[in-house]
Design an enzyme around this catalytic site. Structure first.
Site, PDB file in Angstrom:
ATOM      1  N   ARG A   1      63.534  -5.032  79.633  1.00 12.69           N
ATOM      2  CA  ARG A   1      62.282  -5.667  80.032  1.00 12.69           C
ATOM      3  C   ARG A   1      62.486  -6.537  81.258  1.00 12.69           C
ATOM      4  NH1 ARG A   1      63.505 -10.970  80.567  1.00 12.69           N
ATOM      5  NH2 ARG A   1      63.726 -12.191  78.663  1.00 12.69           N
TER       6      ARG A   1
ATOM      7  N   GLU B   1      54.895 -15.884  77.165  1.00 10.55           N
ATOM      8  CA  GLU B   1      55.639 -16.942  77.853  1.00 10.55           C
ATOM      9  C   GLU B   1      55.411 -16.866  79.358  1.00 10.55           C
ATOM     10  OE1 GLU B   1      60.311 -18.228  78.496  1.00 10.55           O
ATOM     11  OE2 GLU B   1      59.688 -17.443  76.546  1.00 10.55           O
TER      12      GLU B   1
ATOM     13  N   ARG C   1      55.139  -9.492  80.741  1.00 15.35           N
ATOM     14  CA  ARG C   1      56.426  -8.972  80.314  1.00 15.35           C
ATOM     15  C   ARG C   1      56.266  -7.457  80.223  1.00 15.35           C
ATOM     16  NH1 ARG C   1      60.007 -12.630  77.442  1.00 15.35           N
ATOM     17  NH2 ARG C   1      60.083 -14.476  78.766  1.00 15.35           N
TER      18      ARG C   1
ATOM     19  N   THR D   1      66.058 -19.860  82.990  1.00 18.22           N
ATOM     20  CA  THR D   1      67.085 -18.920  82.536  1.00 18.22           C
ATOM     21  C   THR D   1      66.713 -17.492  82.891  1.00 18.22           C
ATOM     22  OG1 THR D   1      66.108 -18.528  80.343  1.00 18.22           O
ATOM     23  CG2 THR D   1      67.589 -20.430  80.573  1.00 18.22           C
TER      24      THR D   1
ATOM     25  N   ARG E   1      66.212  -8.185  81.309  1.00 21.11           N
ATOM     26  CA  ARG E   1      66.945  -8.340  80.059  1.00 21.11           C
ATOM     27  C   ARG E   1      67.061  -6.973  79.415  1.00 21.11           C
ATOM     28  NH1 ARG E   1      66.245  -9.466  74.469  1.00 21.11           N
ATOM     29  NH2 ARG E   1      68.058 -10.580  73.686  1.00 21.11           N
TER      30      ARG E   1
ATOM     31  N   ARG F   1      72.013 -12.696  69.985  1.00 18.05           N
ATOM     32  CA  ARG F   1      70.910 -13.392  69.333  1.00 18.05           C
ATOM     33  C   ARG F   1      70.598 -12.728  67.987  1.00 18.05           C
ATOM     34  NH1 ARG F   1      66.412 -14.825  73.871  1.00 18.05           N
ATOM     35  NH2 ARG F   1      65.746 -12.681  73.640  1.00 18.05           N
TER      36      ARG F   1
ATOM     37  N   GLU G   1      65.665 -15.030  70.162  1.00 19.26           N
ATOM     38  CA  GLU G   1      66.174 -16.396  70.228  1.00 19.26           C
ATOM     39  C   GLU G   1      65.685 -17.230  69.052  1.00 19.26           C
ATOM     40  OE1 GLU G   1      67.135 -19.393  73.927  1.00 19.26           O
ATOM     41  OE2 GLU G   1      65.376 -18.109  74.013  1.00 19.26           O
TER      42      GLU G   1
END
Length: 354
Positions: free
Chosen positions: A124, A223, A227, A271, A278, A307, A312
């Site tokens: 992603r 977020e 995405r 980050t 990712r 993770r 997370e």
């Protein structure tokens, strides 16, 4: 500057400084940096408090800072730069992130031809739309505006990317939970994001797009503004990566994304800058899982992040880990995915020999 903002910054800093927090915000937000930045504002109106409120509230944060808008990375550079350098393994303020380069999309193959270890594979990336702040400053109207732009763009996708956009506001709780359980849909409730003021007007402006096979998904206003996710069962990273590259290139023809000459693509969390890539697998490694220290040691060697099953701040369910590349900056998109590819290959090799 509102004196209440300055007062909250000063009291929050004192509380964090005297805590046992191991966060990067505690490490780098010195008294001098606080004094330098506490009265600064971006043109969107964001302050240092908007950046650090999550880390101030949750002393168990790993990082503890978010960017409320794209300009924050420049206006509040004295705090963002050292945190970026620390997290991204030495990406210094003088370093420049390379231009976007997807590499040879046919060069990556199957991570697990035996189908013994890798349950699913996902790649992603995140994107932010030019002209809009990030979550903490978005108005209800802006949330809806972004949703409209994103959904109309995705409606134009063709071939195996063709699908449908589902607004959360029209989605039943049953459908929503099914998509969450299948690891397709994001959910409300992350305390770190909530403390950062990232869950306002929920679920307005939020939605999910997926193609017919549910191998390509887009999250809208979770977020980040966007995405884009390519995923499928098994370990064929080559197929997953190629699908994502095609999708991003198609979407980029319509939507302009926030990009910085030095930092690459800009997003809510420091980050996740640069490539924002990712690449991850859900993988069962029972022998290595029994020796978590060894698993973490090998993961660190290849700059991998380990993770829980659901990402997370979650636990490994049934010994299934979510393992991904950690580095996003200072390397190309292809290099970031190749780093994960090489690391997972090594983990499988060690698991077989254990």
């Amino acid at each position: 500057m509102d004196p209440n903002v300055v007062a909250k910054l000063e009291s929050g800093w004192c509380s964090l400084a005297s805590s046992g927090s191991k966060s990067l915000i505690k490490k780098y937000l010195t008294k001098e940096v606080l004094e330098d930045l506490k009265r600064q504002k971006t043109s969107f109106g964001s302050t240092l408090l908007d950046c650090v409120r999550s880390g101030f509230e949750h002393h168990d944060s790993g990082v503890g800072i978010y960017a409320p808008d794209a300009e924050a990375y420049t206006v509040f550079a004295p705090i963002f730069d050292p945190i970026i350098e620390d997290y991204h393994k030495g990406f210094k303020p003088t370093d420049i992130h390379p231009a976007q380069d997807w590499g040879d999309v046919n060069a990556l193959g199957n991570l697990d031809g035996e189908n013994k270890y890798v349950i699913s594979t996902r790649v992603r990336c995140a994107r932010s739309l030019v002209g809009y702040p990030f979550n903490p400053l978005l108005t209800e109207v802006q949330y809806k505006d972004i949703e409209e732009k994103v959904s109309s763009t995705l409606d134009g996708l063709a071939g195996d990317l063709k699908g449908e956009f589902y607004p959360l506001t029209d989605m039943s709780k049953e459908v929503q939970q099914k998509l969450i359980d299948d690891h397709f849909l994001f959910k409300e409730g992350d305390r770190f994001l909530q403390a950062a003021n990232a869950s306002r007007f929920w679920p307005t402006g939020r939605g999910i797009f997926h193609n017919r096979d549910k191998t390509f998904l887009v999250w809208c206003n979770e977020e980040d503004h966007l995405r884009l996710i390519s995923m499928q069962m098994g370990g064929n990273l080559g197929e997953v990566y190629k699908r994502l590259v095609t999708a991003v290139n198609d979407v980029e023809k319509t939507l302009a994304f926030s990009h910085h000459d030095r930092l690459g693509f800009l997003t809510f969390c420091p980050t996740n800058l640069g490539t924002t890539i990712r690449a991850s697998v859900h993988i069962q490694l029972p022998k290595l899982a029994a020796n978590k220290a060894k698993l973490e040691e090998v993961a660190a060697k290849y700059s991998l992040q380990v993770r829980g099953t659901r990402g997370e701040h979650t636990d490994a369910e049934g010994g299934v880990y979510d393992i991904s590349n950690k580095r996003r900056m200072g390397l190309t998109e292809y290099q970031a995915v190749k780093e994960m590819y090489d690391g997972i290959k090594e983990l499988i090799k060690i698991e077989k020999q254990s």
